[in-house]
Write an enzyme that holds these catalytic residues in place. Sequence first.
Site, PDB file in Angstrom:
ATOM      1  N   GLY A 281       0.844  -1.197   0.000  1.00  0.00           N
ATOM      2  CA  GLY A 281       0.000   0.000   0.000  1.00  0.00           C
ATOM      3  C   GLY A 281       0.876   1.241   0.000  1.00  0.00           C
ATOM      4  O   GLY A 281       1.150   1.833  -1.041  1.00  0.00           O
ATOM      5  N   ARG A 282       1.361   1.575   1.190  1.00  0.00           N
ATOM      6  CA  ARG A 282       2.152   2.794   1.372  1.00  0.00           C
ATOM      7  C   ARG A 282       3.273   2.961   0.337  1.00  0.00           C
ATOM      8  O   ARG A 282       3.473   4.054  -0.195  1.00  0.00           O
ATOM      9  CB  ARG A 282       2.776   2.755   2.780  1.00  0.00           C
ATOM     10  CG  ARG A 282       3.470   4.022   3.211  1.00  0.00           C
ATOM     11  CD  ARG A 282       4.271   3.778   4.505  1.00  0.00           C
ATOM     12  NE  ARG A 282       3.533   3.072   5.514  1.00  0.00           N
ATOM     13  CZ  ARG A 282       2.841   3.658   6.498  1.00  0.00           C
ATOM     14  NH1 ARG A 282       2.864   4.962   6.627  1.00  0.00           N
ATOM     15  NH2 ARG A 282       2.172   2.925   7.365  1.00  0.00           N
ATOM     16  N   TYR A 322      -0.374   8.730  15.151  1.00  0.00           N
ATOM     17  CA  TYR A 322       0.830   7.911  15.366  1.00  0.00           C
ATOM     18  C   TYR A 322       2.039   8.729  15.781  1.00  0.00           C
ATOM     19  O   TYR A 322       3.154   8.210  15.768  1.00  0.00           O
ATOM     20  CB  TYR A 322       1.259   7.198  14.080  1.00  0.00           C
ATOM     21  CG  TYR A 322       0.234   6.452  13.293  1.00  0.00           C
ATOM     22  CD1 TYR A 322      -0.494   5.414  13.855  1.00  0.00           C
ATOM     23  CD2 TYR A 322       0.035   6.750  11.946  1.00  0.00           C
ATOM     24  CE1 TYR A 322      -1.396   4.703  13.076  1.00  0.00           C
ATOM     25  CE2 TYR A 322      -0.868   6.040  11.173  1.00  0.00           C
ATOM     26  CZ  TYR A 322      -1.578   5.019  11.749  1.00  0.00           C
ATOM     27  OH  TYR A 322      -2.457   4.315  10.977  1.00  0.00           O
ATOM     28  N   CYS A 348     -10.138  22.308  16.926  1.00  0.00           N
ATOM     29  CA  CYS A 348     -10.086  22.571  18.367  1.00  0.00           C
ATOM     30  C   CYS A 348      -9.627  21.344  19.138  1.00  0.00           C
ATOM     31  O   CYS A 348     -10.413  20.695  19.837  1.00  0.00           O
ATOM     32  CB  CYS A 348     -11.437  23.055  18.845  1.00  0.00           C
ATOM     33  SG  CYS A 348     -11.886  24.582  18.019  1.00  0.00           S
ATOM     34  N   TYR A 376      -2.383   6.809   3.543  1.00  0.00           N
ATOM     35  CA  TYR A 376      -2.993   6.966   4.872  1.00  0.00           C
ATOM     36  C   TYR A 376      -3.167   8.447   5.185  1.00  0.00           C
ATOM     37  O   TYR A 376      -2.940   8.891   6.307  1.00  0.00           O
ATOM     38  CB  TYR A 376      -2.168   6.254   5.950  1.00  0.00           C
ATOM     39  CG  TYR A 376      -1.986   4.785   5.629  1.00  0.00           C
ATOM     40  CD1 TYR A 376      -3.070   3.916   5.727  1.00  0.00           C
ATOM     41  CD2 TYR A 376      -0.784   4.281   5.167  1.00  0.00           C
ATOM     42  CE1 TYR A 376      -2.944   2.582   5.398  1.00  0.00           C
ATOM     43  CE2 TYR A 376      -0.641   2.952   4.828  1.00  0.00           C
ATOM     44  CZ  TYR A 376      -1.722   2.102   4.943  1.00  0.00           C
ATOM     45  OH  TYR A 376      -1.594   0.779   4.608  1.00  0.00           O
TER      46      TYR A 376
HETATM   47  C1  LIG Z   1      -2.817  -2.309   5.409  1.00  0.00           C
HETATM   48  C2  LIG Z   1      -2.587  -3.616   4.825  1.00  0.00           C
HETATM   49  C3  LIG Z   1      -1.675  -3.775   3.784  1.00  0.00           C
HETATM   50  C4  LIG Z   1      -0.822  -2.667   3.257  1.00  0.00           C
HETATM   51  O1  LIG Z   1       0.139  -2.232   4.165  1.00  0.00           O
HETATM   52  P1  LIG Z   1       1.219  -1.144   3.720  1.00  0.00           P
HETATM   53  O2  LIG Z   1       2.048  -0.960   4.924  1.00  0.00           O
HETATM   54  O3  LIG Z   1       0.475   0.091   3.360  1.00  0.00           O
HETATM   55  O4  LIG Z   1       1.971  -1.708   2.568  1.00  0.00           O
HETATM   56  C5  LIG Z   1      -1.551  -5.030   3.225  1.00  0.00           C
HETATM   57  N1  LIG Z   1      -2.276  -6.080   3.666  1.00  0.00           N
HETATM   58  C6  LIG Z   1      -3.166  -5.944   4.661  1.00  0.00           C
HETATM   59  C7  LIG Z   1      -3.931  -7.124   5.102  1.00  0.00           C
HETATM   60  C8  LIG Z   1      -3.339  -4.727   5.286  1.00  0.00           C
HETATM   61  O5  LIG Z   1      -4.219  -4.613   6.281  1.00  0.00           O
END
Ligand SMILES: *Cc1c(COP(=O)(O)O)cnc(C)c1O
Length: 424
Positions: A281-282, A322, A348, A376
Amino acid sequence: MTPTQFFPTLNGVMHAERVPLPQLAAQFGTPLYVYSKAALVAAWENYQGGLVNRNALVCYAMKTNSNLAILRLFGELGSGFDIVSGGELLRVIAAGCDPKKAVFSGVGKSAEEIRLALTHDVLCFNVESESELLRISEVATAMNKSARVSLRVNPNVDAKTHPYISTGLKENKFGVEYESALDLYKRAASLPHIEVAGIDCHIGSQLTEIRPYLDALDKVLDLVDALAKHGIKLHHLDLGGGLGIRYDKEEPPAAADLLAQLFARIESRGYGALKVLFEPGRSLVGNAGVLLTKVEYLKHNADKNFAIVDAAMNDLMRPALYDAWHGIDAVRPRSGVPTTYDIVGPVCESGDWLGKNRALKLEQGDLLAVLSAGSYAMAMSSNYNTRTRAAEVMVDGDAVYLVRERERVQDLFALERVPQNLAG
Ligand SMILES: *Cc1c(COP(=O)(O)O)cnc(C)c1O
């Protein structure tokens, strides 16, 4: 990829690819999320570089940024999707992408979501508990369909990341306990309308070392060995996501290096023919975005200087949630002696800050770019304080596409109803 690689400063002005950020602020207003298409494609290619001649599928973990334009881009590049809700599945479809390339993760899938996923024939359910497995079997039986499943096993390895984004330890809510996974697989293999397809693990996010991945992989492959002994043969291995990005000075491994080491280990253990899925993802979107914001006020207290900007924790929650660090750069850096500012929003809450102790030379009205805001970020935004969510644009060279309009205030309370005679 560095946070500013695709956001170069040219003639003293920060750009997204070839478009000056002040032009985008003038056209679309602030706060504004700005994505670089070239950065998205480059991040995608970093993975593909490690997958040449491999039987593999990258499933973009779309919870990190689920804008339809980004889904469409990755879909056209060949991506599958890691989804965590029925809503995300509907987004995949709305983006014109293939739900048959979606894997469904998450600990709390409802019967309705399972039905939706079976209707659209998702690639696999990543199952996180025995009760979920039974529910999937029930729903699939009622629909007379077969559900492909993987068990998400919790390998109990420390991903060495922030506790809120660590998921592979015994104390985390995620996955099936390693010790009971074999029994649960046997159960799965015996259930009607369940097809055991794979094994899955995802140990956390913002990982900057390869070691935890290899440790988890070894434990997963031990289970694959045990399953084979019991006559359970798998179609794929899903190694999750989690690869970190550079926010500041982190030095995460390149995707291709990580993949090379994982494949070497998989081959050395005799599973070279197994299909492998990844769920990044990230690392696909994080450094492809910035959050553009305007300085509303400068405020100088006895021992603190504040730059109050028009973006807030509702737009970018990671610092509040975080304690996360994001680079914050002036869009037109000024010369002269900088002042140390806390960059805060109008919400606020004392937790409403985007960055602390940042040395910047600022004046009211200046534009700032909050870096590494592709992941995110918009996806976690809210309407707290009745603030409309920011608009999003995607830049491609010198072309600009509005990919999400700014929300309108009246839409925020359009679903609310006021009963008659409340005080009567
Ligand atoms: C959030 C998530 C990802 C992606 O994580 P990243 O750190 O953004 O790469 C992959 N698999 C599952 C099951 C997740 O919950």
